[in-house]
Design a protein around this motif. Structure first.
Motif, PDB file in Angstrom:
ATOM      1  N   UNK A  94     -46.385  46.582 -12.718  1.00  0.00           N
ATOM      2  CA  UNK A  94     -45.214  46.967 -11.922  1.00  0.00           C
ATOM      3  C   UNK A  94     -44.953  45.950 -10.823  1.00  0.00           C
ATOM      4  N   UNK A  95     -46.031  45.416 -10.227  1.00  0.00           N
ATOM      5  CA  UNK A  95     -45.867  44.390  -9.200  1.00  0.00           C
ATOM      6  C   UNK A  95     -45.184  43.152  -9.744  1.00  0.00           C
ATOM      7  N   UNK A  96     -45.602  42.707 -10.936  1.00  0.00           N
ATOM      8  CA  UNK A  96     -44.979  41.547 -11.565  1.00  0.00           C
ATOM      9  C   UNK A  96     -43.530  41.812 -11.937  1.00  0.00           C
ATOM     10  N   UNK A  97     -43.259  43.015 -12.393  1.00  0.00           N
ATOM     11  CA  UNK A  97     -41.895  43.411 -12.777  1.00  0.00           C
ATOM     12  C   UNK A  97     -40.975  43.417 -11.556  1.00  0.00           C
ATOM     13  N   UNK A  98     -41.444  44.017 -10.486  1.00  0.00           N
ATOM     14  CA  UNK A  98     -40.629  44.113  -9.269  1.00  0.00           C
ATOM     15  C   UNK A  98     -40.356  42.736  -8.685  1.00  0.00           C
ATOM     16  N   UNK A  99     -41.329  41.839  -8.756  1.00  0.00           N
ATOM     17  CA  UNK A  99     -41.121  40.457  -8.310  1.00  0.00           C
ATOM     18  C   UNK A  99     -39.997  39.794  -9.106  1.00  0.00           C
ATOM     19  N   UNK A 100     -39.976  40.043 -10.421  1.00  0.00           N
ATOM     20  CA  UNK A 100     -38.925  39.480 -11.277  1.00  0.00           C
ATOM     21  C   UNK A 100     -37.560  40.068 -10.932  1.00  0.00           C
ATOM     22  N   UNK A 101     -37.504  41.366 -10.688  1.00  0.00           N
ATOM     23  CA  UNK A 101     -36.242  42.026 -10.347  1.00  0.00           C
ATOM     24  C   UNK A 101     -35.696  41.504  -9.023  1.00  0.00           C
ATOM     25  N   UNK A 102     -36.571  41.365  -8.045  1.00  0.00           N
ATOM     26  CA  UNK A 102     -36.143  40.852  -6.747  1.00  0.00           C
ATOM     27  C   UNK A 102     -35.744  39.379  -6.853  1.00  0.00           C
ATOM     28  N   UNK A 103     -36.476  38.647  -7.708  1.00  0.00           N
ATOM     29  CA  UNK A 103     -36.154  37.238  -7.917  1.00  0.00           C
ATOM     30  C   UNK A 103     -34.803  37.033  -8.574  1.00  0.00           C
ATOM     31  N   UNK A 104     -34.350  38.059  -9.308  1.00  0.00           N
ATOM     32  CA  UNK A 104     -33.037  37.983  -9.959  1.00  0.00           C
ATOM     33  C   UNK A 104     -31.902  38.307  -8.990  1.00  0.00           C
ATOM     34  N   UNK A 105     -32.277  38.664  -7.756  1.00  0.00           N
ATOM     35  CA  UNK A 105     -31.257  38.901  -6.734  1.00  0.00           C
ATOM     36  C   UNK A 105     -30.808  40.341  -6.609  1.00  0.00           C
ATOM     37  N   UNK A 106     -31.540  41.278  -7.232  1.00  0.00           N
ATOM     38  CA  UNK A 106     -31.167  42.692  -7.134  1.00  0.00           C
ATOM     39  C   UNK A 106     -31.494  43.223  -5.750  1.00  0.00           C
TER      40      UNK A 106
END
Length: 373
Positions: free
Chosen positions: A247-259
Motif C-alpha cells: 500500500x505504501x508503494x501504491x500510494x507513492x505512485x498515486x501521489x507521484x501521478x499528481x493526484x
C-alpha cells in the motif's frame, strides 16, 4: 457494530469455520500419527526449537513474531528451551539451506514459515526423516507437516474487499479498481485474493490486476505506475492492496501521478506506517491480526511436540488439508478490519504501538482530528 461486538463476531465466525474444517478434514484426531516424530521419547525443558521466518520486508516478523515466540518458549520451558533462528529474506533456495542447517543442529522441532510453500516440501520431508517434526506457521507449507496455525486468510481478503466497497460507495461503478495481490509463492496470497474477489466480483470493474513478486513495495509501486498509465489516474476509484507494505508503494505512485485526492487503498498487517497513513486518510484500512495469539499458539504446539514426541490434541481446534497431506491439526486465529475508528481498541489497547508512537509531531494534528488522543 462496535469493536468488542466485532471481535465477538469474528470469534464466532472462526469457531464455525473450525467446525467446518474439522468436518471436511481427515477423520484422524489432532495429535494423531501426523504429529509424531521418529524419536517419540519424552524430553525435559532443555529443548532446542528451530525457527525459520520467510522475510524481513514486512515489519511484523522481527517486531512481533520472533520475540513473542522466543519469550513464550522460554516461559513454557522454565528458561531452559533455546531457539535457533534464521530468516530467509524471501529466498526459497536459502530457506532450503536453512532447513539443512537446522537438521545439522539437531533441533527437536522446527517452526517453519515458508517462502515458497510448494518448493519447501522436500525440506519438510527431509526434516521428518531426520526425526524433526515441522510445525507450519502462518503459511501452510506442503510436505509432512505435524501442525499448523494461521489466520482465516479468505476472511482477510473478504474484509479488505468489503471495506473497499464501503469506502468507494456510489463511485464503485463509476470507474475501475486496481488489484495488487501478493506473491504467487505464498499460499496465503491466493486465499486473500479469493476472499477479495468473493467480495468484489460483480460489484466493481477491475481495470488491472497484479500478482506482486516477493510482496515488495517497490514492485507494487512499479505495477501501480503501469496501471495509472494504462487506465488514467482519474479513472481509478479504488485500489485493493493485499498488505500495508505494498500500500505504501501504491500510494507513492498515486501521489507521484499528481493526484490530490487519493482513491481508497486497503492493506493488511497493521504496520506502524500503515496505521499512520490511515490516520492521515492516505490509506483507508488495514487488517489487524493478533500476532501474539498466533505466535503463542505455535510456541505451545512446538514445545508440546518437542517434549513428548506428539502434539497435545487440546491445543488445536480443527484440521486442514494441504496439497500433499490431509487432516493436519490446526488453530485458525480470527481477524479484525482496522480503520481510523478502531485504532485505539486494536493496536493501542493490545500493545502493538503506543499513542506516542503513532501520533508523532508529524501526525499529531491528524490524530487530533480523528479523536485519537
Amino acid at each position: 457494530m462496535n469493536t468488542r461486538m466485532r471481535r465477538a463476531a469474528f470469534a464466532v465466525a472462526a469457531g464455525a469455520m473450525a467446525v467446518s474444517l474439522a468436518a471436511c478434514g481427515s477423520a484422524k484426531e489432532s495429535g494423531g500419527d501426523s504429529a509424531k516424530s521418529s524419536g517419540s521419547e519424552k524430553k525435559g525443558d532443555a529443548i532446542k526449537v528451530g525457527l525459520l521466518l520467510p522475510e524481513n520486508q514486512t515489519a511484523r516478523y522481527e517486531k512481533f513474531d520472533k520475540p513473542i515466540i522466543e519469550k513464550q518458549i522460554a516461559d513454557l520451558t522454565n528458561g531452559k528451551g533455546t531457539v535457533e533462528y534464521l530468516n530467509a529474506k524471501e529466498d526459497a533456495t536459502l530457506q532450503a539451506q536453512q532447513i539443512d542447517t537446522m537438521i545439522t543442529k539437531k533441533v527437536d522441532v522446527l517452526i517453519l514459515d515458508a517462502v515458497d510453500y510448494k518448493a519447501v516440501a522436500a525440506g519438510v520431508k527431509k526434516a521428518k526423516e531426520a526425526g524433526i517434526p515441522v510445525v507450519a506457521y502462518d503459511r501452510l507449507a506442503e510436505g509432512p507437516i505435524s501442525a499448523y496455525t494461521s489466520f482465516d486468510n479468505e476472511e482477510v481478503g473478504k474484509a479488505q474487499g468489503e471495506a473497499l466497497l464501503k469506502a468507494m460507495g456510489d463511485k464503485a461503478k463509476s470507474g475501475k479498481i486496481v488489484m495488487m495481490n501478493g506473491a504467487v509463492t505464498d499460499p496465503n496470497a491466493a486465499q486473500f485474493k479469493a476472499g477479495a474477489h468473493a467480495a468484489l466480483d460483480g460489484k466493481v470493474t477491475i481495470g488491472k490486476e497484479y500478482d506482486t513478486k516477493q510482496w515488495k513495495p517497490e514492485n507494487a509501486n512499479a505495477n501501480m505506475e503501469g496501471a495509472i498509465s494504462a487506465l488514467g489516474k482519474d479513472k481509478i476509484v479504488g485500489v485493493y492492496s493485499a498488505n500495508d507494505g505494498m500500500a505504501g508503494g501504491i500510494i507513492t505512485a498515486l501521489k507521484g501521478a499528481g493526484l490530490k485526492t487519493l482513491p481508497p487503498v486497503t492493506g493488511q498487517d497493521a504496520e506502524l506506517a500503515g496505521v499512520q497513513r490511515i490516520v492521515t486518510g492516505e490509506q483507508y484500512m488495514s487488517v489487524f491480526k493478533s500476532y501474539p495469539q498466533e505466535a503463542e499458539t505455535v510456541a505451545k504446539m512446538a514445545v508440546s511436540i518437542a517434549k513428548t514426541g506428539k502434539l497435545d490434541s487440546s491445543l488445536t481446534t480443527s484440521t486442514v488439508d494441504s496439497g500433499t497431506d490431509k487432516g493436519i491439526p490446526a488453530v485458525i486465529v480470527p481477524v479484525v478490519s482496522l480503520t481510523k475508528d478502531n485504532i485505539k481498541d486494536t493496536v493501542i489497547d493490545q500493545g502493538y504501538y503506543t499513542l506516542d508512537e503513532i501520533c508523532t509531531a508529524k501526525y499529531k494534528a491528524a490524530c487530533d482530528k480523528i479523536g485519537l488522543k
